[in-house]
Design a protein around this motif. Structure first.
Motif, PDB file in Angstrom:
ATOM      1  N   LYS A 152      25.904   0.554   2.366  1.00 18.96           N
ATOM      2  CA  LYS A 152      25.446  -0.212   1.205  1.00 18.96           C
ATOM      3  C   LYS A 152      24.044  -0.770   1.442  1.00 18.96           C
ATOM      4  O   LYS A 152      23.223  -0.798   0.524  1.00 18.96           O
ATOM      5  N   ALA A 153      23.769  -1.211   2.654  1.00 19.62           N
ATOM      6  CA  ALA A 153      22.445  -1.757   2.959  1.00 19.62           C
ATOM      7  C   ALA A 153      21.364  -0.698   2.787  1.00 19.62           C
ATOM      8  O   ALA A 153      20.275  -0.989   2.266  1.00 19.62           O
ATOM      9  N   VAL A 154      21.640   0.518   3.216  1.00 18.23           N
ATOM     10  CA  VAL A 154      20.664   1.605   3.052  1.00 18.23           C
ATOM     11  C   VAL A 154      20.384   1.844   1.569  1.00 18.23           C
ATOM     12  O   VAL A 154      19.224   2.000   1.163  1.00 18.23           O
ATOM     13  N   ALA A 155      21.441   1.851   0.759  1.00 22.42           N
ATOM     14  CA  ALA A 155      21.269   2.057  -0.684  1.00 22.42           C
ATOM     15  C   ALA A 155      20.493   0.897  -1.311  1.00 22.42           C
ATOM     16  O   ALA A 155      19.650   1.105  -2.203  1.00 22.42           O
ATOM     17  N   GLU A 156      20.756  -0.321  -0.855  1.00 23.25           N
ATOM     18  CA  GLU A 156      20.040  -1.491  -1.371  1.00 23.25           C
ATOM     19  C   GLU A 156      18.562  -1.436  -0.992  1.00 23.25           C
ATOM     20  O   GLU A 156      17.692  -1.780  -1.805  1.00 23.25           O
ATOM     21  N   HIS A 157      18.277  -0.977   0.212  1.00 24.22           N
ATOM     22  CA  HIS A 157      16.887  -0.800   0.624  1.00 24.22           C
ATOM     23  C   HIS A 157      16.185   0.206  -0.288  1.00 24.22           C
ATOM     24  O   HIS A 157      15.028   0.008  -0.677  1.00 24.22           O
ATOM     25  N   GLU A 158      16.872   1.289  -0.588  1.00 22.07           N
ATOM     26  CA  GLU A 158      16.271   2.322  -1.428  1.00 22.07           C
ATOM     27  C   GLU A 158      15.944   1.772  -2.810  1.00 22.07           C
ATOM     28  O   GLU A 158      14.878   2.073  -3.377  1.00 22.07           O
ATOM     29  N   ALA A 159      16.835   0.939  -3.358  1.00 20.28           N
ATOM     30  CA  ALA A 159      16.572   0.336  -4.665  1.00 20.28           C
ATOM     31  C   ALA A 159      15.366  -0.596  -4.607  1.00 20.28           C
ATOM     32  O   ALA A 159      14.534  -0.619  -5.530  1.00 20.28           O
ATOM     33  N   ILE A 160      15.254  -1.362  -3.530  1.00 29.01           N
ATOM     34  CA  ILE A 160      14.094  -2.246  -3.350  1.00 29.01           C
ATOM     35  C   ILE A 160      12.814  -1.422  -3.273  1.00 29.01           C
ATOM     36  O   ILE A 160      11.797  -1.761  -3.893  1.00 29.01           O
TER      37      ILE A 160
ATOM     38  N   GLU B 145      12.158  -8.747  -6.507  1.00 26.19           N
ATOM     39  CA  GLU B 145      12.700 -10.044  -6.072  1.00 26.19           C
ATOM     40  C   GLU B 145      14.211 -10.107  -6.295  1.00 26.19           C
ATOM     41  O   GLU B 145      14.957 -10.541  -5.416  1.00 26.19           O
ATOM     42  N   ARG B 146      14.654  -9.676  -7.468  1.00 31.58           N
ATOM     43  CA  ARG B 146      16.093  -9.718  -7.771  1.00 31.58           C
ATOM     44  C   ARG B 146      16.899  -8.844  -6.811  1.00 31.58           C
ATOM     45  O   ARG B 146      17.946  -9.267  -6.301  1.00 31.58           O
ATOM     46  N   LEU B 147      16.409  -7.649  -6.558  1.00 39.27           N
ATOM     47  CA  LEU B 147      17.127  -6.735  -5.672  1.00 39.27           C
ATOM     48  C   LEU B 147      17.172  -7.249  -4.236  1.00 39.27           C
ATOM     49  O   LEU B 147      18.184  -7.101  -3.546  1.00 39.27           O
ATOM     50  N   MET B 148      16.086  -7.869  -3.779  1.00 38.09           N
ATOM     51  CA  MET B 148      16.091  -8.432  -2.432  1.00 38.09           C
ATOM     52  C   MET B 148      17.054  -9.608  -2.348  1.00 38.09           C
ATOM     53  O   MET B 148      17.801  -9.751  -1.364  1.00 38.09           O
TER      54      MET B 148
ATOM     55  N   SER C  70       0.836  -1.202   0.000  1.00 35.41           N
ATOM     56  CA  SER C  70       0.000   0.000   0.000  1.00 35.41           C
ATOM     57  C   SER C  70       0.874   1.257   0.000  1.00 35.41           C
ATOM     58  O   SER C  70       2.076   1.200   0.289  1.00 35.41           O
ATOM     59  N   GLU C  71       0.242   2.387  -0.300  1.00 30.69           N
ATOM     60  CA  GLU C  71       0.960   3.660  -0.265  1.00 30.69           C
ATOM     61  C   GLU C  71       1.435   3.961   1.153  1.00 30.69           C
ATOM     62  O   GLU C  71       2.527   4.504   1.353  1.00 30.69           O
ATOM     63  N   VAL C  72       0.641   3.598   2.133  1.00 26.74           N
ATOM     64  CA  VAL C  72       1.019   3.809   3.535  1.00 26.74           C
ATOM     65  C   VAL C  72       2.270   2.996   3.869  1.00 26.74           C
ATOM     66  O   VAL C  72       3.195   3.501   4.517  1.00 26.74           O
ATOM     67  N   GLU C  73       2.303   1.761   3.417  1.00 28.04           N
ATOM     68  CA  GLU C  73       3.474   0.917   3.684  1.00 28.04           C
ATOM     69  C   GLU C  73       4.708   1.433   2.965  1.00 28.04           C
ATOM     70  O   GLU C  73       5.816   1.395   3.517  1.00 28.04           O
ATOM     71  N   MET C  74       4.554   1.926   1.757  1.00 25.29           N
ATOM     72  CA  MET C  74       5.709   2.474   1.043  1.00 25.29           C
ATOM     73  C   MET C  74       6.241   3.713   1.757  1.00 25.29           C
ATOM     74  O   MET C  74       7.457   3.910   1.850  1.00 25.29           O
ATOM     75  N   ALA C  75       5.349   4.538   2.263  1.00 25.69           N
ATOM     76  CA  ALA C  75       5.779   5.710   3.026  1.00 25.69           C
ATOM     77  C   ALA C  75       6.493   5.274   4.299  1.00 25.69           C
ATOM     78  O   ALA C  75       7.498   5.878   4.697  1.00 25.69           O
ATOM     79  N   GLU C  76       5.987   4.217   4.932  1.00 26.15           N
ATOM     80  CA  GLU C  76       6.621   3.709   6.144  1.00 26.15           C
ATOM     81  C   GLU C  76       8.017   3.175   5.845  1.00 26.15           C
ATOM     82  O   GLU C  76       8.966   3.431   6.593  1.00 26.15           O
ATOM     83  N   LEU C  77       8.161   2.454   4.740  1.00 29.55           N
ATOM     84  CA  LEU C  77       9.473   1.930   4.354  1.00 29.55           C
ATOM     85  C   LEU C  77      10.472   3.062   4.121  1.00 29.55           C
ATOM     86  O   LEU C  77      11.636   2.970   4.518  1.00 29.55           O
ATOM     87  N   ALA C  78      10.021   4.124   3.467  1.00 29.96           N
ATOM     88  CA  ALA C  78      10.894   5.270   3.216  1.00 29.96           C
ATOM     89  C   ALA C  78      11.337   5.913   4.525  1.00 29.96           C
ATOM     90  O   ALA C  78      12.512   6.264   4.696  1.00 29.96           O
ATOM     91  N   THR C  79      10.397   6.064   5.454  1.00 36.72           N
ATOM     92  CA  THR C  79      10.720   6.652   6.758  1.00 36.72           C
ATOM     93  C   THR C  79      11.712   5.783   7.529  1.00 36.72           C
ATOM     94  O   THR C  79      12.678   6.279   8.112  1.00 36.72           O
ATOM     95  N   ILE C  80      11.464   4.481   7.529  1.00 43.47           N
ATOM     96  CA  ILE C  80      12.355   3.548   8.239  1.00 43.47           C
ATOM     97  C   ILE C  80      13.765   3.622   7.663  1.00 43.47           C
ATOM     98  O   ILE C  80      14.754   3.635   8.403  1.00 43.47           O
TER      99      ILE C  80
END
Length: 218
Positions: free
Chosen positions: A173-181, A194-197, A103-113
Motif C-alpha cells: 500500500k505504501a508503494v501505491a501511495e507513493h506513486e499517487a503522490i 498535500e492531501r495524498l501525503m 525538478s524533473e531530475v527529482e521526479m525521475a529520482e522519486l520514480a526510481t526510488i
C-alpha cells in the motif's frame, strides 16, 4: 585539523550505532543505557559514549528515570497520535511546496526510488528506500526551516522501533501511495500532493497504533 576531524567522527560513531539499534528494535523503549556496557560493546572509551548519550538526551530519545538512570523513552498512545499529526502537517506541507518546485531530475529520482522499494526483498532495503523517497520530497520543498522541523519529528519516530512496513500489506500500500503522490507532483497539483501525503501518513499511523495496542497486550 585532521586529528580533530577523526576525533569528531569517533565521538559520533556510538551515537549512530545506538540510533541504528533503536531503529531496528535491538534497543527498545524502556531499556537502560549504561555507559560502561555500551563502551565495551562498541569497543570505545566511555567519553564518546557519554557524548552520544548526551546527544540522545538532547534529541529527546532518552530520559532520566528515578532509580533506573538513563532509559530509552516510551511514547504512549496520545503521544504517538500527536507525533503523527505533526508529521502529517509538516510532510503534507512539504509535498505542497514540492509540487511547486520539484525538478524533473527529482521526479525521475522519486520514480526510481519507488521502483527500488517495490522490488526490495528485505524490510531493511524497503525501509531505506521509503526514507529516501520522503527525503527527496522534503528537499524538493526548498524550505530549510521545514526540513529542520521534519528532521526533529523523524528523530522522535525512531523511538517507535521497527517500521510499519513490516505489518500486513502496508508495504504494498505504501508503494501505491507513493506513486499517487508522485503523480500529483508531476501534475503540479499542490492540493492533491498535500492531501495524498497526509493520507499516506494517516495510513501509517493506523498501522502504528495497531502495533502499539498489540505490544501493550502482550
Amino acid at each position: 585539523m585532521e586529528h580533530t576531524d577523526n576525533k569528531a567522527r569517533q565521538a559520533a560513531d556510538p551515537y549512530s550505532r545506538i540510533v541504528a539499534e533503536i531503529r531496528k528494535g535491538s534497543i527498545r523503549p524502556g531499556d537502560r543505557l549504561i555507559e560502561t556496557e555500551l563502551a565495551a560493546k562498541y569497543g570505545v572509551s566511555r567519553t564518546p559514549v557519554r557524548e552520544a548519550v548526551h546527544r540522545l538526551e538532547a534529541d529527546g530519545l532518552v530520559t532520566h528515570v528515578p532509580r533506573s538512570g538513563l532509559v530509552v523513552r516510551q511514547l504512549d498512545y496520545a503521544e504517538i497520535t500527536e507525533l503523527y499529526a505533526m508529521r502529517a502537517v509538516l510532510e503534507g506541507t512539504a509535498a505542497r511546496f514540492a509540487a511547486r518546485s520539484v525538478s524533473e531530475v527529482e521526479m525521475a529520482e522519486l520514480a526510481t526510488i519507488n521502483e527500488e522499494m517495490r522490488d526490495a526483498d528485505q524490510i531493511g532495503a524497503a525501509y531505506e528506500a521509503n526514507a529516501q523517497f520522503h527525503r527527496v520530497v522534503l528537499n524538493a520543498a526548498r524550505n530549510r526551516f521545514l526540513i529542520r522541523a521534519v528532521e526533529a519529528v523523524q528523530k522522535t519516530l525512531l523511538i517507535l522501533g521497527r517500521s510499519t512496513l513490516a505489518e500486513d500489506t502496508r508495504f504494498e500500500k505504501a508503494v501505491a501511495e507513493h506513486e499517487a503522490i508522485l503523480q500529483a507532483l508531476r501534475a503540479r497539483d499542490e492540493d492533491g500532493a498535500e492531501r495524498l501525503m497526509r493520507d499516506h501518513i494517516e495510513a501509517a499511523l493506523q498501522v502504528r497504533l495497531r502495533q502499539y495496542r498489540r505490544e501493550v497486550t502482550e
